[in-house]
Design an enzyme around this catalytic site. Sequence first.
Site, PDB file in Angstrom:
ATOM      1  N   HIS A   1       0.803  -1.231   0.000  1.00  0.00           N
ATOM      2  CA  HIS A   1       0.000   0.000   0.000  1.00  0.00           C
ATOM      3  C   HIS A   1       0.835   1.281   0.000  1.00  0.00           C
ATOM      4  CE1 HIS A   1      -3.593  -2.229   0.090  1.00  0.00           C
ATOM      5  NE2 HIS A   1      -3.792  -2.327   1.385  1.00  0.00           N
TER       6      HIS A   1
ATOM      7  N   HIS B   1      -9.562   2.743   0.654  1.00  0.00           N
ATOM      8  CA  HIS B   1      -9.549   1.590   1.554  1.00  0.00           C
ATOM      9  C   HIS B   1     -10.608   1.725   2.661  1.00  0.00           C
ATOM     10  CE1 HIS B   1      -7.713  -1.786   3.791  1.00  0.00           C
ATOM     11  NE2 HIS B   1      -7.041  -2.033   2.678  1.00  0.00           N
TER      12      HIS B   1
ATOM     13  N   GLU C   1     -11.822  -2.703  -2.941  1.00  0.00           N
ATOM     14  CA  GLU C   1     -10.732  -1.866  -3.421  1.00  0.00           C
ATOM     15  C   GLU C   1     -10.616  -1.966  -4.947  1.00  0.00           C
ATOM     16  OE1 GLU C   1      -7.181  -2.820  -0.928  1.00  0.00           O
ATOM     17  OE2 GLU C   1      -8.671  -3.985   0.197  1.00  0.00           O
TER      18      GLU C   1
END
Length: 350
Positions: A105, A179, A313
Site C-alpha cells: 500500500h 480503503h 478496493e
Amino acid sequence: MKLVQERRTEINGHPIIAFTLANDHGMEITCLNYGCMITSILVPDKNGNYENVVLAFDEFSSYLTNRPYLGTVIGRVAGRIKNSCFELNRKKYKLYENENKNHLHGGKKGFHHVIWQAAGFSKKEEVGVRFLHRSVDGEEGYPGNVDVQVTYTLNNQNELIISYHAISDQDTPLTLTNHTYFNLSGNAQRDILQHELKIKSDRFLPLDHEFIPTGEIKDVAGTPFDLRQGKTLKEVINSTDPQICFVGHGYDHPFVLNAHYEEEIVLFDPKSGRTLVVETDEPGVVVYTGNHLPNGEKMNGVLSRKYLGICLETQALPDAVHHPHFPSCILRAGEVYSSTTKYAFRVSYE
C-alpha cells in the site's frame, strides 16, 4: 447541498480539517485532509434511520498509525509488491519494505499518512472536496515526481464519486484506490457476515502464502469465489477452500471484473435494507473481509474485531509489475492517469 469545514486537530503545526458534505436528501459524508480519509457516510435504512456505514476510529490519535488503513486513499501502488522491488526501463528499483520483505500500500508513509492540500466546492446538484499532493521523485523508492488529484463528489442521487488523476515526469507504477471499510448494518451494530455480495467476475487471482498473486488467473466456477449469483459472507468464511482459510478465513483476493458501470459490485444487508452498488473503470477489485482487523480498538463506539467491515478496493491487479500478462500499472511520463469509482447507496423496503 451543503459543505461544512471544521478544524479537528493539527500535526506538526499543520491543521487537520474535516469536510462534511451533505446533499438535499440527508446523506452526509465526512472526510479529512489527512490521508483523504473517509470517516463517516450517513445513509438511511429501510426505517429511515441515518447511520454511519463505514468504520472509523473513535480517537484521531489512532489514525497516526492506522494499521487497517481505515478510509484512506492508497498510493502510489495499491496492494503488495513482491520483494519490494521491480524493474522498469532496464533499471531496478528498491521500494520500502513494510510487510516482511514486501511492499504494501505505498510503503511506510504512502499516501495514507499525507496531509493533502484540500479545497471544498459546492454546486446546485453536487458538493465535494478536491485533494492535491505531489509525490516527489524517490519517495518510498518510486521514480518520478507525480502530481496527484483526488476528488470526492456527493450528488443528489445518494452517490459518492471518487475521481483520481495523476501525471508524472518519469515512467512509474501507479494505481490508486480507497480503503474504506463498509458495514451496512449502521454504526457497526452487527458484523458483516449476513451481508450478501454479488460481483460480475468470471476470474480471480489465487494468492501465495504472503498474500501476493501467484500469477495464475483462475475461473471462479465451482469455487467460493463465484459471486456471480451472490453469496452471504458467512457462507464464504465457512468454506474449507485453502485460499479462503490461509488468508484468515475470508477474502483478501483480487477479482477480475467482467463489466464496468453495469452494477458490477453489489453489497446488500437484508436486515437494514441498505444496498451499496459499486461501479468502476478499473480492471479489478480486491475484496477484503476484515479477516485481520485488530481486536479491541475503539471504532464507531464499539470494540473492533474480525469481520466488522469489508473493503472493496477497485484498482489494477496487485503485483502487476511482476506479471506481464496482467493489465499494466505503469504510468508513462507526461501521460494522464485517470480513474473513477462510484458508490451508490440505495434502500430496499421489502
